[in-house]
Design an enzyme around this catalytic site. Structure first.
Site, PDB file in Angstrom:
ATOM      1  N   VAL A  57       0.825  -1.201   0.000  1.00 57.95           N
ATOM      2  CA  VAL A  57       0.000   0.000   0.000  1.00 57.95           C
ATOM      3  C   VAL A  57       0.869   1.265   0.000  1.00 57.95           C
ATOM      4  CG1 VAL A  57      -1.715   1.309   1.311  1.00 57.95           C
ATOM      5  CG2 VAL A  57      -1.935  -1.166   1.100  1.00 57.95           C
ATOM      6  N   GLU A  58       1.978   1.226   0.729  1.00 60.82           N
ATOM      7  CA  GLU A  58       2.829   2.415   0.845  1.00 60.82           C
ATOM      8  C   GLU A  58       3.566   2.723  -0.454  1.00 60.82           C
ATOM      9  OE1 GLU A  58       3.211   4.656   3.055  1.00 60.82           O
ATOM     10  OE2 GLU A  58       2.391   3.876   4.927  1.00 60.82           O
TER      11      GLU A  58
END
Length: 326
Positions: free
Chosen positions: A229-230
């Protein structure tokens, strides 16, 4: 309305002929199918986005292709809030429920309920035709409030909003993706490999996630989900806010943890230590993730997950990806 009903009947008739032909001949192509659908729509008097039927991505299973074909039948139906009858209108979740009901699959009525159906899919890169793509579009009232049906190639079929019709559109950035179709050989082959408790096999840096998780008592699948996600597993990623590396550390946080954000091993170990600290401080994984995204101070002030749409969405995305990698 009679004209629209006749148009859909005509398209449904040609759809059945196309599906019959496709099942009898493995040499049928998606281009030919798309052309036939477009011709049928034009003959029926439909034009624009709503007139072009979706074709499932190459390699789709029969059931996935059936979902796309079933959803295509409703292209051009007007949006109606709370609508479940295509002769009157459909809203987003009404469309989804109706399409799957046509195939004998029962789904809940609302988008927030549909967000709990099936199993999580970690990212759009791993989505298959027939998956549900779900959105949180409200900044004032966080929560799932929109849903569409993924048809491949970054597109979905959805009933957008009042004044519009069911159409094919870009997916964008969904908050969640759920797979509600039963597994098939074709779909199973597209799923990421998963470990048997040893770690999130089949993802980049799997051995580093496993080792760091074991050292600091953090689920390796959670670490992999944060990286997904990052940064999308990109060790050279730099955000507009100045966060860097695989796990997207801000400079001050990286210095405090003694982390080299550009080094995947250091970044993953630092993230595992930080998540352990945050979990011990706040008492739950969800709050630790919220603090990782918004900062510990924001969580402390809010007494829970802060009411920021970005943070609410972040926690859901990481949790969903972690479930998929477990």
């Amino acid at each position: 309305m009679e004209g629209l009903t006749a148009a859909h009947s005509r398209i449904a008739e040609i759809q059945n002929r196309i599906l019959t032909f496709a099942s009898a001949s493995s040499t049928s192509t998606s281009a030919a199918t798309s052309s036939a659908w477009s011709s049928a729509a034009a003959a029926a008097g439909l034009t624009g986005t709503s007139a072009t039927a979706a074709t499932a991505a190459p390699g789709s299973s029969d059931l996935e292709s059936q979902v796309v074909a079933a959803a295509s039948k409703y292209l051009g139906v007007p949006y109606a809030w709370g609508g479940t009858d295509p002769s009157v209108g459909l809203d987003c979740s009404g469309l989804v429920q109706r399409v799957f009901a046509d195939l004998g699959i029962d789904l809940p009525r609302t988008s927030s309920q549909q967000a709990t159906a099936g199993t999580p899919v970690a990212s759009l890169d791993e989505a298959r035709p027939g998956d549900l793509v779900l959105f949180d579009n409200s900044s004032s009232r966080p929560g799932i409030d929109h849903v569409g049906i993924y048809v491949g190639d970054g597109k979905m079929i959805a009933a957008p909003q009042a004044g519009e019709k069911v159409k094919i559109q870009d997916v964008g950035d969904p908050a969640l993706i759920r797979r509600v179709l039963p597994p098939t050989a074709a779909a199973a082959s597209a799923l990421p490999a998963t470990g048997t408790g040893a770690g999130p096999a089949g993802v980049p840096y799997a051995d580093l996630f496993t080792a760091a998780g074991a050292r600091h008592g953090v689920d390796p699948a959670l670490l992999a989900a944060v990286a997904k996600v990052e940064s999308g597993f990109d060790s050279s990623a730099v955000s507009s806010a100045g966060a860097t590396g695989l796990m997207q550390f801000m400079p001050a946080t990286a210095r405090g943890l003694g982390v080299d954000p550009s080094d995947p091993a250091s970044s993953i170990d630092g993230a595992a230590r930080y998540l352990r600290q945050l979990t011990d401080r706040f008492g739950s994984t969800d709050l630790a993730l919220a603090a990782y995204n918004a900062g510990p101070g924001a969580v402390a002030r809010a007494g829970g997950i802060p009411p920021y749409a970005e943070t609410q969405s972040y926690v859901r995305k990481v949790t969903s990806a972690a479930e998929a990698y477990s």
